[in-house]
Design a protein around this motif. Structure first.
Motif, PDB file in Angstrom:
ATOM      1  N   TRP A   1       0.873  -1.167   0.000  1.00  0.00           N
ATOM      2  CA  TRP A   1       0.000   0.000   0.000  1.00  0.00           C
ATOM      3  C   TRP A   1       0.917   1.226   0.000  1.00  0.00           C
ATOM      4  O   TRP A   1       2.117   1.118   0.326  1.00  0.00           O
ATOM      5  N   PRO A   2       0.415   2.402  -0.405  1.00  0.00           N
ATOM      6  CA  PRO A   2       1.297   3.546  -0.662  1.00  0.00           C
ATOM      7  C   PRO A   2       2.249   3.886   0.478  1.00  0.00           C
ATOM      8  O   PRO A   2       3.401   4.261   0.229  1.00  0.00           O
ATOM      9  N   LEU A   3       1.801   3.753   1.734  1.00  0.00           N
ATOM     10  CA  LEU A   3       2.629   4.173   2.854  1.00  0.00           C
ATOM     11  C   LEU A   3       3.919   3.360   2.963  1.00  0.00           C
ATOM     12  O   LEU A   3       4.956   3.873   3.391  1.00  0.00           O
ATOM     13  N   ILE A   4       3.883   2.091   2.568  1.00  0.00           N
ATOM     14  CA  ILE A   4       5.077   1.263   2.695  1.00  0.00           C
ATOM     15  C   ILE A   4       5.760   1.019   1.355  1.00  0.00           C
ATOM     16  O   ILE A   4       6.780   0.330   1.291  1.00  0.00           O
ATOM     17  N   GLY A   5       5.204   1.580   0.276  1.00  0.00           N
ATOM     18  CA  GLY A   5       5.678   1.230  -1.058  1.00  0.00           C
ATOM     19  C   GLY A   5       7.172   1.405  -1.255  1.00  0.00           C
ATOM     20  O   GLY A   5       7.861   0.482  -1.686  1.00  0.00           O
ATOM     21  N   ARG A   6       7.690   2.569  -0.938  1.00  0.00           N
ATOM     22  CA  ARG A   6       9.116   2.828  -1.177  1.00  0.00           C
ATOM     23  C   ARG A   6       9.992   2.024  -0.220  1.00  0.00           C
ATOM     24  O   ARG A   6      11.003   1.425  -0.622  1.00  0.00           O
ATOM     25  N   LEU A   7       9.626   2.010   1.063  1.00  0.00           N
ATOM     26  CA  LEU A   7      10.412   1.288   2.059  1.00  0.00           C
ATOM     27  C   LEU A   7      10.495  -0.197   1.732  1.00  0.00           C
ATOM     28  O   LEU A   7      11.575  -0.793   1.752  1.00  0.00           O
ATOM     29  N   HIS A   8       9.362  -0.801   1.401  1.00  0.00           N
ATOM     30  CA  HIS A   8       9.346  -2.247   1.157  1.00  0.00           C
ATOM     31  C   HIS A   8      10.116  -2.603  -0.115  1.00  0.00           C
ATOM     32  O   HIS A   8      10.802  -3.632  -0.171  1.00  0.00           O
ATOM     33  N   ALA A   9      10.022  -1.762  -1.125  1.00  0.00           N
ATOM     34  CA  ALA A   9      10.796  -2.004  -2.344  1.00  0.00           C
ATOM     35  C   ALA A   9      12.293  -1.910  -2.055  1.00  0.00           C
ATOM     36  O   ALA A   9      13.090  -2.722  -2.546  1.00  0.00           O
ATOM     37  N   ASN A  10      12.700  -0.923  -1.256  1.00  0.00           N
ATOM     38  CA  ASN A  10      14.112  -0.781  -0.914  1.00  0.00           C
ATOM     39  C   ASN A  10      14.615  -1.954  -0.091  1.00  0.00           C
ATOM     40  O   ASN A  10      15.782  -2.363  -0.215  1.00  0.00           O
ATOM     41  N   MET A  11      13.771  -2.505   0.771  1.00  0.00           N
ATOM     42  CA  MET A  11      14.164  -3.682   1.541  1.00  0.00           C
ATOM     43  C   MET A  11      14.500  -4.842   0.607  1.00  0.00           C
ATOM     44  O   MET A  11      15.481  -5.567   0.815  1.00  0.00           O
ATOM     45  N   ALA A  12      13.696  -5.009  -0.430  1.00  0.00           N
ATOM     46  CA  ALA A  12      13.920  -6.124  -1.361  1.00  0.00           C
ATOM     47  C   ALA A  12      15.245  -5.989  -2.092  1.00  0.00           C
ATOM     48  O   ALA A  12      15.865  -6.993  -2.468  1.00  0.00           O
ATOM     49  N   ARG A  13      15.701  -4.768  -2.312  1.00  0.00           N
ATOM     50  CA  ARG A  13      16.977  -4.564  -3.003  1.00  0.00           C
ATOM     51  C   ARG A  13      18.136  -5.230  -2.264  1.00  0.00           C
ATOM     52  O   ARG A  13      19.098  -5.689  -2.886  1.00  0.00           O
TER      53      ARG A  13
END
Length: 501
Positions: free
Chosen positions: A408-420
């Motif tokens: 969901w938008p609130l975690i979108g950037r953080l969660h994508a960066n975690m996957a990196r």
């Protein structure tokens, strides 16, 4: 000490605590400013070092807890009072290193005292994330540093533990330098040692970033998400199942009709991307939906499409099972360019509290899909938050991990960066189509080669499926284990030392 001096000392202590509170707000969670994660511990450690142990620890924990309640609001996906229980546990766990530093560091002389805090931090984070919390590596300090690609490369050696250690050590060594009684020589030595370590890590990271990617053909890949409008309609129908309730047969009939429309749109766009040149097409988490009885026909259609267009498909979809508990399967199915179903993968880590009541966990084994470009594997969303699971990619020689996700938008950037970080740790490229969040594709160094926000029509990326070896992929959490041994050893020294005096 007279009253005026006492008031001045108390005011300075309060100032350090307020500084720690202000910086902690931007150290993790909703509002991340990377330098704040390094600087925030300084305020807390200086306050604690200049306070008596028990009142200082109690006084510091209260605002620490309140800040944690604020920064994780809307990110930890549980309702009501349960949010405060879970967040309170996380706050206690991540405050423990501060309390341990206050109790043990004064018993250890010189520079070695600065290692209490980072060793405690890494040890507690490692044990908590690996064996206690079901949420994996969420809240790791390492995920706050994704603005610094050269620093992230340390994960290829140590995993996230090395980055967390470096950040925590900065806090304790700065607090050590700021001690009023500290000598100039000790300040210079400690600052110089830390600077040399940091410089070596940054140089290593830069060299790794400038090294060539593994030899392998770049292949065009497409990541698709389900239609947002149709998906919202489906989610409204399935809401009772998310609350642990049984679904009526009439609801299942309605689901089938809406799902057919959703799947038709996905198959149409899959063929469009194949004809535009994509050789790999992947769907986001549960992008497609199908009733259990209709799954064979659904897969037959997908196989026919893959064979006709000579593409490799990673279909992520949900399967509804009437009169069965739990009522949903969350899976990814791999189909080769000849139209053969090669394997299916079930989500290994359904999110506790958000989906665990209506989804069975899979076996957590990553399978290989052989292609002319290299081997492809898949995991689903929250699985990417568990580094140990993704180390299988290195053992299996998988060069491209597809990670269908839903955020969901609130975690979108953080969660994508975690996957990196998973790419860097285990040496694979990543294709992560994500509904409701941020879709990304990365190379083996964790650099984004494509990204789209929200539920855009498609993400196009040119990716490699050739893997590279990493130290972390070979030795796993060795660094974290060494930190744990070091922490226990320092604790024993600190406890026994007074007896020798």
């Amino acid at each position: 000490m007279n009253d005026s001096t006492a008031r001045t000392t108390a005011a300075r202590r309060a100032g350090w605590l307020l500084l720690g509170v202000a910086l902690l707000l931007f150290s993790n969670g909703r509002w991340i400013f990377a330098p704040a994660a390094w600087l925030a511990p300084v305020g807390w450690l200086v306050f604690l070092e200049r306070s008596r142990p028990t009142p200082g620890i109690v006084t510091a924990f209260v605002p620490f807890l309140l800040v944690e309640f604020a920064v994780w609001w809307g990110i930890i996906p549980v309702p009501g009072a349960l949010y405060f229980v879970i967040t309170g546990i996380y706050a206690l766990v991540y405050f423990l290193p501060f309390a341990i530093h206050r109790l043990l560091a004064p018993r250890i002389a010189g520079l070695p005292s600065t290692f209490v805090f980072p060793l405690a931090w890494v040890s507690i984070e490692f044990v908590f994330q690996r064996w206690i919390t079901p949420y994996g590596s969420w809240a790791s300090l390492a995920y706050t540093q994704t603005d610094y690609p050269s620093l992230l490369q340390l994960a290829s050696l140590t995993g996230v533990a090395g980055i967390a250690f470096l950040g925590a050590w900065f806090g304790s060594i700065t607090a050590y330098i700021l001690k009023p009684q500290q000598t100039t020589q000790a300040r210079r030595w400690s600052a110089g040692i830390y600077a040399l370590v940091l410089l070596a890590i940054v140089v290593f990271g830069q060299l790794r970033l400038t090294a060539s990617e593994p030899a392998g053909e770049l292949v065009r890949a497409a990541g698709l998400v389900g239609s947002p409008e149709i998906t919202r309609e489906l989610e409204t129908l399935i809401a009772p199942a998310r609350r642990g309730e049984s679904l009526e047969l009439s609801t299942f009939l309605s689901l089938g009709a809406v799902a057919a429309e959703l799947n038709e749109d996905l198959f149409r766009r899959t063929r469009r991307e194949a004809r535009a040149g994509a050789r790999i097409v992947a769907w986001s988490e549960t992008a497609g939906r199908v009733m259990k009885a209709d799954e064979p026909a659904f897969l037959e259609r997908a196989s026919r499409l893959a064979a006709e267009e000579s593409i490799y498909l990673i279909l992520a979809y949900g399967v509804w099972r009437p009169n069965t508990q739990p009522p949903l399967e969350n899976k990814a199915v791999a189909i080769d360019a000849q139209g053969e179903v090669v394997w299916e993968y079930h989500k290994a880590h359904p999110v506790i509290g958000a989906e665990s009541s209506f989804v069975d966990a899979g076996d957590g084994l990553i399978r290989r899909l052989e292609t002319p470009y290299g081997a492809i594997g898949a995991v689903i969303c929250h699985d990417l938050d568990h580094p140990a699971l993704l180390r299988q990619a290195r053992r299996e020689g998988i060069g491209l991990i597809v990670g269908p996700s839903a955020d969901w938008p609130l975690i979108g950037r953080l969660h994508a960066n975690m996957a990196r970080l998973r790419s860097i740790e285990s040496g694979f490229s990543l294709l992560r189509p994500t509904s409701g969040g941020r879709s990304i594709a990365t190379d083996t160094r964790g650099r984004e080669v494509a990204a789209v926000h929200g539920s855009e029509d498609a993400m196009i990326a040119y990716v490699s499926a050739a893997s590279i070896g990493t130290v972390y992929g070979a030795v796993g959490d060795l660094f974290a284990w060494l930190c744990l041994v070091g922490f226990v050893s320092l604790t024993v020294v600190a406890i026994l030392k007074p007896r020798y005096r």
